[in-house]
Design a protein around this motif. Sequence first.
Motif, PDB file in Angstrom:
ATOM      1  N   ASN A  21       0.801  -1.213   0.000  1.00 40.59           N
ATOM      2  CA  ASN A  21       0.000   0.000   0.000  1.00 40.59           C
ATOM      3  C   ASN A  21       0.841   1.274   0.000  1.00 40.59           C
ATOM      4  O   ASN A  21       0.493   2.262  -0.651  1.00 40.59           O
ATOM      5  CB  ASN A  21      -0.938  -0.022   1.218  1.00 40.59           C
ATOM      6  CG  ASN A  21      -1.897   1.144   1.253  1.00 40.59           C
ATOM      7  OD1 ASN A  21      -1.928   1.896   2.213  1.00 40.59           O
ATOM      8  ND2 ASN A  21      -2.697   1.303   0.216  1.00 40.59           N
ATOM      9  N   ASP A 169      -6.890   3.767  -0.080  1.00 39.66           N
ATOM     10  CA  ASP A 169      -6.558   2.592  -0.890  1.00 39.66           C
ATOM     11  C   ASP A 169      -6.236   1.359  -0.058  1.00 39.66           C
ATOM     12  O   ASP A 169      -6.106   0.263  -0.613  1.00 39.66           O
ATOM     13  CB  ASP A 169      -5.355   2.895  -1.792  1.00 39.66           C
ATOM     14  CG  ASP A 169      -5.691   3.880  -2.896  1.00 39.66           C
ATOM     15  OD1 ASP A 169      -6.893   4.133  -3.124  1.00 39.66           O
ATOM     16  OD2 ASP A 169      -4.748   4.412  -3.526  1.00 39.66           O
ATOM     17  N   CYS A 170      -6.086   1.522   1.245  1.00 36.51           N
ATOM     18  CA  CYS A 170      -5.647   0.417   2.113  1.00 36.51           C
ATOM     19  C   CYS A 170      -6.848  -0.414   2.561  1.00 36.51           C
ATOM     20  O   CYS A 170      -7.820   0.129   3.098  1.00 36.51           O
ATOM     21  CB  CYS A 170      -4.904   0.957   3.321  1.00 36.51           C
ATOM     22  SG  CYS A 170      -4.199  -0.335   4.355  1.00 36.51           S
ATOM     23  N   GLU A 171      -6.773  -1.712   2.373  1.00 36.05           N
ATOM     24  CA  GLU A 171      -7.938  -2.552   2.657  1.00 36.05           C
ATOM     25  C   GLU A 171      -8.266  -2.653   4.135  1.00 36.05           C
ATOM     26  O   GLU A 171      -9.431  -2.893   4.501  1.00 36.05           O
ATOM     27  CB  GLU A 171      -7.758  -3.948   2.067  1.00 36.05           C
ATOM     28  CG  GLU A 171      -6.543  -4.716   2.498  1.00 36.05           C
ATOM     29  CD  GLU A 171      -6.431  -6.041   1.747  1.00 36.05           C
ATOM     30  OE1 GLU A 171      -7.330  -6.885   1.915  1.00 36.05           O
ATOM     31  OE2 GLU A 171      -5.450  -6.204   0.997  1.00 36.05           O
ATOM     32  N   LYS A 174     -10.478   0.733   5.544  1.00 36.08           N
ATOM     33  CA  LYS A 174     -11.719   1.094   4.852  1.00 36.08           C
ATOM     34  C   LYS A 174     -12.651   1.950   5.709  1.00 36.08           C
ATOM     35  O   LYS A 174     -13.334   2.839   5.197  1.00 36.08           O
ATOM     36  CB  LYS A 174     -12.457  -0.178   4.404  1.00 36.08           C
ATOM     37  CG  LYS A 174     -11.710  -0.985   3.338  1.00 36.08           C
ATOM     38  CD  LYS A 174     -11.467  -0.175   2.074  1.00 36.08           C
ATOM     39  CE  LYS A 174     -10.802  -1.015   0.988  1.00 36.08           C
ATOM     40  NZ  LYS A 174     -10.451  -0.210  -0.201  1.00 36.08           N
TER      41      LYS A 174
END
Length: 235
Positions: A21, A169-171, A174
């Motif tokens: 990421n 963008d980081c899962e 969220k």
Amino acid sequence: MNKQSEFDNFADNYREIHTKNVQGISGVDSSYFGRQKVEIIKKSWGIEKKNRKLHILDLGCGDGMNAVHFQQCFAQIEYFGIDVSRASIKQAKKLENPNVHFECYDGKKIPYQNESFDMILIACVLHHVPHEEHEKLLTECKRVLKENGCIYVFEHNPLNPLTRKIVNDCEFDKDAVLVSGRRLMKTMKQAGLCNMKISYTIFFPRKGVFRKILQLERFLKWLPFGGQYYIRYKK
């Protein structure tokens, strides 16, 4: 604060996900940022206190890698890491030695006695904690901090557009809700943490031509547009 189930899902490959990421924009891997935080703390820590044994609490320790950084940067420590994620603590315990301890907790009551620690680190944790819970958690931190001890709170800076992109963008970010330095300082004052100072850091990527100007960041601590900020409180 109840992130146990979410971070349990990422405990086995947290570092790989985080590196993927951040590396494209920053030029460095996940471990760089933990090391950088501990180095900042070392520079601000009083010289007269560096040679005595320190009791350190890492609140929201995740997989425990900060324990390694603290051991490398400080001569004598007793490190305690706590987290709500049982799977993360399981990973962290692979690093355990006689001076490193990990424990799962409920995210509310810190499982240690009053005035147990010389230093408390809260590194990029509060954006995963509902803002209405920040004051109580910070009050708990003050309770377990020794007189003349310090709390270091690091957070992502929502005023920085690249930071917002990385978080978006980081899962495992969220549902993260970033908190501004100004708002967090107000909350800290409400929790009785008044003797504090805010500084900003990570203004440039750690790659390419930017490597040559990284030293300039020490002159930009006052500028509220760094990728992260940190607040140092002394009891």
